[in-house]
Design a protein around this motif. Structure first.
Motif, PDB file in Angstrom:
ATOM      1  N   ASP A 126       5.573  -5.470  -3.918  1.00 59.06           N
ATOM      2  CA  ASP A 126       6.765  -4.829  -3.374  1.00 59.06           C
ATOM      3  C   ASP A 126       7.254  -3.663  -4.217  1.00 59.06           C
ATOM      4  O   ASP A 126       7.983  -2.793  -3.722  1.00 59.06           O
ATOM      5  N   ALA A 127       6.873  -3.629  -5.485  1.00 57.17           N
ATOM      6  CA  ALA A 127       7.271  -2.531  -6.367  1.00 57.17           C
ATOM      7  C   ALA A 127       6.378  -2.567  -7.601  1.00 57.17           C
ATOM      8  O   ALA A 127       5.638  -3.535  -7.838  1.00 57.17           O
ATOM      9  N   LEU A 128       6.490  -1.512  -8.383  1.00 59.69           N
ATOM     10  CA  LEU A 128       5.637  -1.361  -9.567  1.00 59.69           C
ATOM     11  C   LEU A 128       6.506  -0.943 -10.750  1.00 59.69           C
ATOM     12  O   LEU A 128       7.386  -0.095 -10.601  1.00 59.69           O
ATOM     13  N   TYR A 129       6.227  -1.526 -11.913  1.00 58.66           N
ATOM     14  CA  TYR A 129       6.944  -1.196 -13.145  1.00 58.66           C
ATOM     15  C   TYR A 129       5.930  -0.744 -14.183  1.00 58.66           C
ATOM     16  O   TYR A 129       5.065  -1.507 -14.603  1.00 58.66           O
ATOM     17  N   ASP A 130       6.042   0.528 -14.590  1.00 55.29           N
ATOM     18  CA  ASP A 130       5.102   1.134 -15.536  1.00 55.29           C
ATOM     19  C   ASP A 130       5.873   1.581 -16.772  1.00 55.29           C
ATOM     20  O   ASP A 130       6.521   2.621 -16.772  1.00 55.29           O
ATOM     21  N   ARG A 131       5.810   0.767 -17.838  1.00 54.11           N
ATOM     22  CA  ARG A 131       6.478   1.139 -19.080  1.00 54.11           C
ATOM     23  C   ARG A 131       5.502   1.718 -20.101  1.00 54.11           C
ATOM     24  O   ARG A 131       5.800   2.685 -20.784  1.00 54.11           O
ATOM     25  N   ALA A 132       4.329   1.106 -20.219  1.00 53.42           N
ATOM     26  CA  ALA A 132       3.422   1.494 -21.295  1.00 53.42           C
ATOM     27  C   ALA A 132       2.015   1.781 -20.793  1.00 53.42           C
ATOM     28  O   ALA A 132       1.072   1.770 -21.570  1.00 53.42           O
ATOM     29  N   MET A 141      -7.919  10.609 -17.922  1.00 52.46           N
ATOM     30  CA  MET A 141      -7.948   9.360 -17.168  1.00 52.46           C
ATOM     31  C   MET A 141      -6.788   9.206 -16.198  1.00 52.46           C
ATOM     32  O   MET A 141      -6.775   8.284 -15.384  1.00 52.46           O
ATOM     33  N   ARG A 142      -5.807  10.105 -16.255  1.00 53.57           N
ATOM     34  CA  ARG A 142      -4.570   9.865 -15.513  1.00 53.57           C
ATOM     35  C   ARG A 142      -4.732  10.032 -14.009  1.00 53.57           C
ATOM     36  O   ARG A 142      -4.109   9.301 -13.227  1.00 53.57           O
ATOM     37  N   ASP A 143      -5.545  10.976 -13.579  1.00 53.81           N
ATOM     38  CA  ASP A 143      -5.711  11.179 -12.137  1.00 53.81           C
ATOM     39  C   ASP A 143      -6.292   9.936 -11.470  1.00 53.81           C
ATOM     40  O   ASP A 143      -5.798   9.493 -10.427  1.00 53.81           O
ATOM     41  N   GLN A 144      -7.343   9.386 -12.063  1.00 55.44           N
ATOM     42  CA  GLN A 144      -7.943   8.171 -11.515  1.00 55.44           C
ATOM     43  C   GLN A 144      -6.934   7.031 -11.487  1.00 55.44           C
ATOM     44  O   GLN A 144      -6.845   6.281 -10.506  1.00 55.44           O
ATOM     45  N   TYR A 145      -6.196   6.898 -12.562  1.00 53.99           N
ATOM     46  CA  TYR A 145      -5.207   5.830 -12.652  1.00 53.99           C
ATOM     47  C   TYR A 145      -4.139   5.971 -11.566  1.00 53.99           C
ATOM     48  O   TYR A 145      -3.813   5.004 -10.856  1.00 53.99           O
ATOM     49  N   ALA A 146      -3.594   7.165 -11.412  1.00 55.27           N
ATOM     50  CA  ALA A 146      -2.544   7.381 -10.417  1.00 55.27           C
ATOM     51  C   ALA A 146      -3.050   7.128  -9.006  1.00 55.27           C
ATOM     52  O   ALA A 146      -2.365   6.495  -8.188  1.00 55.27           O
ATOM     53  N   ARG A 147      -4.252   7.624  -8.691  1.00 51.90           N
ATOM     54  CA  ARG A 147      -4.819   7.392  -7.356  1.00 51.90           C
ATOM     55  C   ARG A 147      -5.032   5.901  -7.114  1.00 51.90           C
ATOM     56  O   ARG A 147      -4.823   5.401  -6.005  1.00 51.90           O
ATOM     57  N   GLN A 148      -5.458   5.197  -8.170  1.00 51.86           N
ATOM     58  CA  GLN A 148      -5.679   3.760  -8.038  1.00 51.86           C
ATOM     59  C   GLN A 148      -4.379   3.010  -7.762  1.00 51.86           C
ATOM     60  O   GLN A 148      -4.331   2.115  -6.920  1.00 51.86           O
ATOM     61  N   LEU A 149      -3.299   3.391  -8.435  1.00 51.42           N
ATOM     62  CA  LEU A 149      -2.019   2.718  -8.191  1.00 51.42           C
ATOM     63  C   LEU A 149      -1.533   2.946  -6.762  1.00 51.42           C
ATOM     64  O   LEU A 149      -1.022   2.024  -6.115  1.00 51.42           O
TER      65      LEU A 149
END
Length: 222
Positions: A126-132, A141-149
């Motif tokens: 229902d939601a996502l919490y990304d602290r670290a 690596m960030r593009d792959q990570y963001a697309r995956q989320l």
């Protein structure tokens, strides 16, 4: 180096961190910014919150205590074994494709590379919490990570906590993530709202002045 080689290198970095107990990034109390701003997410007790790259975060215990169900993803089995020990829970351990699933009442943690996790394995959130998580990843690596989320959560709302500082003064992780970088990664799917900015007391790692910035990401309305 190709993407798979980069992933292996970064996996080794984090496995070594946990093996050597070099985990200064681990907080001993629930993050006060989560406590203050969770209410901005469209969730209520009983809903399921996804915590990527969760480690053994005390935020998980706090979310469970408030009646939320929690799902997480983490590379290190040492971190998750420690998490369940600290929660005084005995997990049920099963295979989930290339990952391993550790489960207990209201809690599911997938151990392995988050890029190998599928929406069907994760289940509805229902939601996502990304602290670290985002701040732990180098730019490559960030593009792959963001697309995956986005794929994993079907554009569920996100509460994201980032650091902003002069990257030339500190090599990271945590890496500096400002509004422009957050927008580059997520503008196609989310409206991005600033909730709070505060100074990091004593500087980041005691080295350089830094800000901690809390963001709310809400899926574009149709």
């Amino acid at each position: 180096m190709d993407k798979d080689g980069k992933r292996l290198m970064d996996a080794a970095f984090w496995h070594n961190k946990w093996a050597q107990k070099d985990i200064a990034f681990h907080e001993l109390q629930p993050n006060p910014l989560l406590v203050r701003w969770l209410e901005t997410l469209p969730v209520q007790p009983g809903d399921r919150i996804f915590v990527p790259l969760c480690g053994k975060s005390r935020d998980i215990a706090w979310l469970l205590s408030k009646g939320y169900r929690v799902a997480g993803a983490e590379l290190s089995p040492l971190a998750i074994e420690a998490l369940f020990d600290e929660l005084a829970l005995t997990p049920t351990v099963t295979a989930a494709g290339k990952l391993t699933r550790f489960s207990a009442t209201n809690l599911d943690i997938f151990v392995g590379d988050i890029l190998d996790l599928s929406p069907s394995q994760l289940g509805e959130v229902d939601a996502l919490y990304d602290r670290a998580a985002l701040v732990a990843l180098p730019e490559a690596m960030r593009d792959q990570y963001a697309r995956q989320l986005v794929k994993l959560t079907d554009r569920a709302s996100q509460l994201v906590i980032c650091f902003e500082y002069d990257q030339q003064q500190l090599a990271g992780p945590p890496f500096a993530i400002n509004h422009d970088e957050l927008a580059r990664l997520y503008h196609q799917d989310y409206d991005i709202t600033s909730l709070q900015i505060k100074e990091v007391a004593g500087g980041l790692k005691g080295t350089c002045a830094a800000l901690e910035h809390v963001w709310l990401l809400s899926a574009h309305r149709a």
